[in-house]
Design an enzyme around this catalytic site. Sequence first.
Site, PDB file in Angstrom:
ATOM      1  N   SER A 132      42.524  -9.171  60.816  1.00  0.00           N
ATOM      2  CA  SER A 132      41.944 -10.500  61.012  1.00  0.00           C
ATOM      3  C   SER A 132      41.465 -11.084  59.693  1.00  0.00           C
ATOM      4  O   SER A 132      41.054 -10.363  58.796  1.00  0.00           O
ATOM      5  CB  SER A 132      40.769 -10.440  61.989  1.00  0.00           C
ATOM      6  N   GLY A 134      43.168 -14.183  58.511  1.00  0.00           N
ATOM      7  CA  GLY A 134      44.151 -15.171  58.062  1.00  0.00           C
ATOM      8  C   GLY A 134      44.668 -14.828  56.684  1.00  0.00           C
ATOM      9  O   GLY A 134      44.517 -13.693  56.213  1.00  0.00           O
ATOM     10  N   LYS A 186      41.596  -6.043  68.539  1.00  0.00           N
ATOM     11  CA  LYS A 186      41.905  -7.297  67.831  1.00  0.00           C
ATOM     12  C   LYS A 186      42.069  -8.439  68.844  1.00  0.00           C
ATOM     13  O   LYS A 186      41.636  -9.567  68.607  1.00  0.00           O
ATOM     14  CB  LYS A 186      43.180  -7.126  67.000  1.00  0.00           C
ATOM     15  N   HIS A 189      38.683  -9.456  69.896  1.00  0.00           N
ATOM     16  CA  HIS A 189      38.114 -10.220  68.773  1.00  0.00           C
ATOM     17  C   HIS A 189      38.544 -11.690  68.875  1.00  0.00           C
ATOM     18  O   HIS A 189      37.736 -12.605  68.759  1.00  0.00           O
ATOM     19  CB  HIS A 189      38.570  -9.605  67.446  1.00  0.00           C
ATOM     20  N   ASN A 190      39.835 -11.893  69.101  1.00  0.00           N
ATOM     21  CA  ASN A 190      40.337 -13.272  69.182  1.00  0.00           C
ATOM     22  C   ASN A 190      39.775 -13.991  70.402  1.00  0.00           C
ATOM     23  O   ASN A 190      39.482 -15.191  70.336  1.00  0.00           O
ATOM     24  CB  ASN A 190      41.864 -13.280  69.218  1.00  0.00           C
ATOM     25  N   GLU A 193      36.420 -15.073  69.569  1.00  0.00           N
ATOM     26  CA  GLU A 193      36.559 -16.206  68.632  1.00  0.00           C
ATOM     27  C   GLU A 193      36.766 -17.518  69.416  1.00  0.00           C
ATOM     28  O   GLU A 193      36.149 -18.542  69.091  1.00  0.00           O
ATOM     29  CB  GLU A 193      37.751 -15.899  67.724  1.00  0.00           C
TER      30      GLU A 193
HETATM   31  P1  NBP Z   1      55.489 -15.032  60.533  1.00  0.00           P
HETATM   32  O1  NBP Z   1      54.815 -14.629  61.784  1.00  0.00           O
HETATM   33  O2  NBP Z   1      55.817 -16.460  60.300  1.00  0.00           O
HETATM   34  O3  NBP Z   1      56.850 -14.180  60.399  1.00  0.00           O
HETATM   35  C1  NBP Z   1      57.740 -14.371  59.322  1.00  0.00           C
HETATM   36  C2  NBP Z   1      58.231 -13.039  58.810  1.00  0.00           C
HETATM   37  O4  NBP Z   1      58.888 -12.323  59.861  1.00  0.00           O
HETATM   38  C3  NBP Z   1      59.263 -13.228  57.709  1.00  0.00           C
HETATM   39  O5  NBP Z   1      59.061 -12.213  56.749  1.00  0.00           O
HETATM   40  C4  NBP Z   1      60.576 -13.057  58.474  1.00  0.00           C
HETATM   41  O6  NBP Z   1      61.641 -12.665  57.662  1.00  0.00           O
HETATM   42  C5  NBP Z   1      60.202 -11.942  59.394  1.00  0.00           C
HETATM   43  N1  NBP Z   1      61.140 -11.718  60.491  1.00  0.00           N
HETATM   44  C6  NBP Z   1      61.384 -12.442  61.601  1.00  0.00           C
HETATM   45 BR1  NBP Z   1      60.637 -14.055  61.955  1.00  0.00          BR
HETATM   46  N2  NBP Z   1      62.316 -11.905  62.396  1.00  0.00           N
HETATM   47  C7  NBP Z   1      62.705 -10.784  61.771  1.00  0.00           C
HETATM   48  C8  NBP Z   1      63.656  -9.791  62.079  1.00  0.00           C
HETATM   49  N3  NBP Z   1      64.363  -9.838  63.199  1.00  0.00           N
HETATM   50  N4  NBP Z   1      63.840  -8.793  61.190  1.00  0.00           N
HETATM   51  C9  NBP Z   1      63.119  -8.740  60.061  1.00  0.00           C
HETATM   52  N5  NBP Z   1      62.188  -9.646  59.709  1.00  0.00           N
HETATM   53  C10 NBP Z   1      61.971 -10.654  60.560  1.00  0.00           C
HETATM   54  O7  NBP Z   1      54.658 -14.486  59.257  1.00  0.00           O
HETATM   55  P2  NBP Z   1      53.084 -14.503  58.972  1.00  0.00           P
HETATM   56  O8  NBP Z   1      52.447 -15.798  59.339  1.00  0.00           O
HETATM   57  O9  NBP Z   1      52.961 -13.994  57.584  1.00  0.00           O
HETATM   58  O10 NBP Z   1      52.500 -13.396  59.983  1.00  0.00           O
HETATM   59  C11 NBP Z   1      52.936 -12.043  59.973  1.00  0.00           C
HETATM   60  C12 NBP Z   1      52.274 -11.303  61.121  1.00  0.00           C
HETATM   61  O11 NBP Z   1      50.867 -11.317  60.926  1.00  0.00           O
HETATM   62  C13 NBP Z   1      52.524 -11.932  62.500  1.00  0.00           C
HETATM   63  O12 NBP Z   1      52.641 -10.918  63.458  1.00  0.00           O
HETATM   64  C14 NBP Z   1      51.287 -12.731  62.742  1.00  0.00           C
HETATM   65  O13 NBP Z   1      51.021 -12.924  64.122  1.00  0.00           O
HETATM   66  C15 NBP Z   1      50.227 -11.849  62.087  1.00  0.00           C
HETATM   67  N6  NBP Z   1      49.021 -12.546  61.679  1.00  0.00           N
HETATM   68  C16 NBP Z   1      49.079 -13.771  61.111  1.00  0.00           C
HETATM   69  C17 NBP Z   1      47.908 -14.407  60.711  1.00  0.00           C
HETATM   70  C18 NBP Z   1      47.970 -15.752  60.042  1.00  0.00           C
HETATM   71  O14 NBP Z   1      46.887 -16.305  59.784  1.00  0.00           O
HETATM   72  N7  NBP Z   1      49.140 -16.278  59.739  1.00  0.00           N
HETATM   73  C19 NBP Z   1      46.680 -13.781  60.891  1.00  0.00           C
HETATM   74  C20 NBP Z   1      46.650 -12.520  61.444  1.00  0.00           C
HETATM   75  C21 NBP Z   1      47.828 -11.903  61.835  1.00  0.00           C
HETATM   76  P3  NBP Z   1      62.607 -13.794  57.005  1.00  0.00           P
HETATM   77  O15 NBP Z   1      61.903 -14.251  55.785  1.00  0.00           O
HETATM   78  O16 NBP Z   1      63.859 -13.047  56.719  1.00  0.00           O
HETATM   79  O17 NBP Z   1      62.796 -14.874  58.039  1.00  0.00           O
END
Ligand code: NBP
Length: 482
Positions: A132, A134, A186, A189-190, A193
């Site tokens: 958590s 972001g 987690k 937690h959400n 939130e």
């Molecule tokens: P995203 O959730 O937008 O996912 C993008 C990533 O997933 C890219 O690296 C993409 O690769 C990869 N990907 C996908 Br889509 N399909 C794939 C597949 N079939 N094989 C391999 N790679 C694949 O990224 P994020 O916002 O950085 O979040 C990452 C994780 O962290 C998520 O589970 C999210 O829920 C969690 N999270 C996010 C936050 C936040 O604030 N954003 C906070 C806490 C947790 P590519 O580049 O090749 O398309």
Amino acid sequence: MAEQAVANIGVVGLAVMGSNLARNLASREGNTVAVYNRSNSKIHALLEEHPEAGFVASETIEDFVASLQKPRTAIIMVKAGAGTDAVINQLAEHFEEGDIIVDGGNALFTDTIRRERELRDRGLNFVGAGISGGEEGALKGPSIMPGGSAQAYETLGPILASIAAVAEGEPCVTHVGTDGAGHFVKMIHNGIEYADMQLIAEAYDLLRRVGGHEPAAIADVFEAWNGGDLESYLIEITAEVLRQVDAKTGKPLVDVIVDEAGSKGTGVWTVQNALALGVPVGGIAEAVFARAVSSKPEQRKAVRATIESRPEIASVGEGFEDDVRAALYASKVVAYAQGFDAIIAGAKEYDWDIDKGAIAKIWRGGCIIRAQFLNRIVEAYEHNATITSLLEDPYFAKAVADGEAAWRRIVVTAAQSGIPVPGFAAALSYYDSLASERLPAALIQGQRDFFGAHTYRRIDGAGTFHILWSGDRTEIEADDTH
Ligand code: NBP
């Protein structure tokens, strides 16, 4: 690109979360970080922008695996669901016994339970870790909630501790429990939130519509509250948002934002699972529902068109702001009490040994609900780890009792003025339910017995009973197979 096993940790998935987490890892003494992403362009961009990190990059999953020292440890940060399964399968093909796959994404905990079981059968360690905070948290120090085996945590624990946020001198990470425990916590937690944000939004609405204050003045109120027992990240950013002026119109930003709240689904998961576990999380559920109501503009408009007049806003005196603050604090205590109830119920159902005090500790830094208030929860569980509800703890019991009169005044004022306060009102009803010596559940049991012969128990002795409703209406002793 990499060929030798030089990295002690790897990250797969280099979108915003993964690249920031990889940079965080690389910035800590002793870490050499391997990186890989399906689309190689993200790898090149990261290497170009951050040469100082000394990343060991690979363009294929085989090279990535080869670049990791044993036991190999890789953190997956990809889109939850099918993407996570795809990457797990690729890694599992090349990983060997004792290696560790960590899913740092927002997985549903039941998926984590399934994945852990499948990988355990193949001799691999799987850790579902809730992260958590972001993107900023990922870079500077998140709150980390890892599940999985104790054996995996021996290797992983020190690495996670090195990148986690620090609160009161302690890293915001703990081994939550086996398999899906980390992602379950987690999820809760959400959920909390959601409830916290809804309560703050209701407080704002009351200060605006009943108190008659402009957003900038309300920002001052929140800033002042942030100096007291409500001190928290969410209160702090609320003041910032309320102070923001829209460059285009010169109006407060909050007045030009469309009033339809979005969500990514973790609040819904919390409520669905709490329902399945039979845990009343009304504060969280009302927060999820409030977002759902807001997101139905056509329905809101259609109903509004039928209404001829709205109640007059109640007039309030000088103590109004203090009353809102007290109502917010009491409702917040209830929301956290309900969240911890859900953790207790989940731990029982899934056989996790979860230390509630340790959870409160790791939420004190890095995450969205970080707050002073969590220290009181730590103390409550230190004082007595077996309390059935946080509301039983002497500090929280007194805090709620002290705010009770104000809380009631606020809910009444809101109802009289036609201002929705689903969070405040649901929290108060929950408190009153626990506080009532007799509940009308007795009548419900009577109704259930009437239409479905569902039986009831008596207050004056053991046994299960049924009234012959369609006969002579005498009571008979029933077996409890109904
Ligand atoms: P995203 O959730 O937008 O996912 C993008 C990533 O997933 C890219 O690296 C993409 O690769 C990869 N990907 C996908 Br889509 N399909 C794939 C597949 N079939 N094989 C391999 N790679 C694949 O990224 P994020 O916002 O950085 O979040 C990452 C994780 O962290 C998520 O589970 C999210 O829920 C969690 N999270 C996010 C936050 C936040 O604030 N954003 C906070 C806490 C947790 P590519 O580049 O090749 O398309």
